[in-house]
Design a protein around this motif. Structure first.
Motif, PDB file in Angstrom:
ATOM      1  N   UNK A   1       0.938  -1.157   0.048  1.00 43.95           N
ATOM      2  CA  UNK A   1       0.031   0.037  -0.095  1.00 43.95           C
ATOM      3  C   UNK A   1       0.707   1.373   0.127  1.00 43.95           C
ATOM      4  N   UNK A   2       2.106   1.047   0.707  1.00 46.11           N
ATOM      5  CA  UNK A   2       2.893   2.418   0.751  1.00 46.11           C
ATOM      6  C   UNK A   2       3.379   2.550  -0.942  1.00 46.11           C
ATOM      7  N   UNK A   3       4.056   1.489  -1.160  1.00 50.67           N
ATOM      8  CA  UNK A   3       4.511   1.572  -2.627  1.00 50.67           C
ATOM      9  C   UNK A   3       3.308   2.014  -3.437  1.00 50.67           C
ATOM     10  N   UNK A   4       2.141   1.809  -3.321  1.00 52.36           N
ATOM     11  CA  UNK A   4       1.119   2.177  -4.284  1.00 52.36           C
ATOM     12  C   UNK A   4       0.803   3.775  -4.295  1.00 52.36           C
ATOM     13  N   UNK A   5       0.924   4.071  -2.878  1.00 52.52           N
ATOM     14  CA  UNK A   5       0.673   5.525  -2.436  1.00 52.52           C
ATOM     15  C   UNK A   5       1.842   6.556  -3.062  1.00 52.52           C
TER      16      UNK A   5
ATOM     17  N   UNK B   1       8.306   0.780   5.271  1.00 56.14           N
ATOM     18  CA  UNK B   1       7.079   1.917   4.647  1.00 56.14           C
ATOM     19  C   UNK B   1       6.649   2.958   5.529  1.00 56.14           C
ATOM     20  N   UNK B   2       6.464   2.647   6.741  1.00 49.63           N
ATOM     21  CA  UNK B   2       5.997   3.867   7.647  1.00 49.63           C
ATOM     22  C   UNK B   2       7.011   4.829   7.652  1.00 49.63           C
ATOM     23  N   UNK B   3       8.165   4.335   8.037  1.00 48.50           N
ATOM     24  CA  UNK B   3       9.222   5.240   7.889  1.00 48.50           C
ATOM     25  C   UNK B   3       9.402   6.255   6.480  1.00 48.50           C
TER      26      UNK B   3
END
Length: 259
Positions: free
Chosen positions: A108-112, A231-233
């Motif tokens: 999801x982070x990569x998508x964002x 991903x959070x970082x």
């Protein structure tokens, strides 16, 4: 003989161009009233506009293609979760759900970030398309590595997960670099300013990923949970760096105008 052959080919090419021009004028009669010089300028401008529209459509199709792949990736990861087999397999089931959630946050982070990157451009080049294919290809390995971590969490599964995650991060940043470079043509100072922020963001993200991968290899039963930190970082660091970039660039422009 060769001279006459070249002359014949030249005449045929001239006739073909004339036919194309006549066909174009039939479709666009307003150009027929112009002089030859004006017509050539307007036809060139018209061709550039059509090319721009085609590149914009290609960009939208490429982004939709990537969205479809990411949706399939998440679905496959979900289907890989084994159903609990009695009360004894409940912990295994919950552990697999946890690993899925970690991988979901990663994807999801990569998508964002992917959408943020493509929001900076309306057109794509062949180089950007190839880089995006490499990015989605690497991202497609996440379901396989997630299954490996579910079935046999060990040092090798953690190491491979970390390596692929590192490669995806690098490829995504390379894609961001190419798109921003293409968008900043004619703005070398702004691009150099952005590149400094991009280098610091990339360096810190890679260092964090390498450290987490080493920890995950040493403690494979629990280390893979740390991959959610990457991903959070990356999300918060990118958000803060983008905000600082806008503020610093605004201050720089204001200072330049005052000078």
């Amino acid at each position: 003989m060769k001279y006459y052959q070249k002359m014949s080919e030249s005449n045929e090419l001239s006739e073909a161009r004339k036919e194309l021009e006549d066909e174009f004028l039939q479709s666009h009669p307003r150009f027929a009233q112009m002089s030859d010089e004006e017509r050539m300028y307007e036809m060139k401008k018209h061709a550039q506009e059509e090319d721009k529209i085609a590149k914009q459509k290609l960009r939208n199709h490429l982004e939709a293609f990537s969205d479809g792949i990411i949706a399939v990736i998440i679905t496959i990861m979900l289907l890989e979760i084994p159903m609990p087999n009695g009360t004894g397999g409940y912990w295994t089931f919950m552990s697999a759900v946890g690993i899925f959630l970690v991988s979901f946050i990663v994807v999801a982070n990569f998508w964002f970030n992917h959408h943020q990157t493509f929001a900076a451009t309306e057109e794509v080049t062949e180089s950007i398309i190839i880089q995006d294919f490499i990015f989605t290809g690497l991202l497609s390995l996440i379901p396989l590595l997630t299954k490996w971590a579910m079935v046999a969490p060990n040092a090798y599964s953690s190491l491979n997960y970390g390596i692929v995650l590192l490669l995806i991060l690098v490829q995504q940043e390379a894609l961001s670099y190419s798109i921003t470079k293409e968008r900043c043509k004619g703005k070398p100072k702004y691009f150099n300013f952005w590149r400094k922020i991009w280098m610091s963001r990339l360096s810190f993200t890679l260092i964090i990923n390498i450290i987490i991968t080493i920890i995950a290899v040493c403690f494979p039963l629990y280390g893979h949970w740390l991959f959610v930190v990457v991903p959070v970082f990356n999300f918060f660091f990118r958000m803060v760096s983008n905000r600082n970039q806008r503020n610093q660039f605004g201050d720089h422009v204001e200072g330049t105008m005052n000078d």
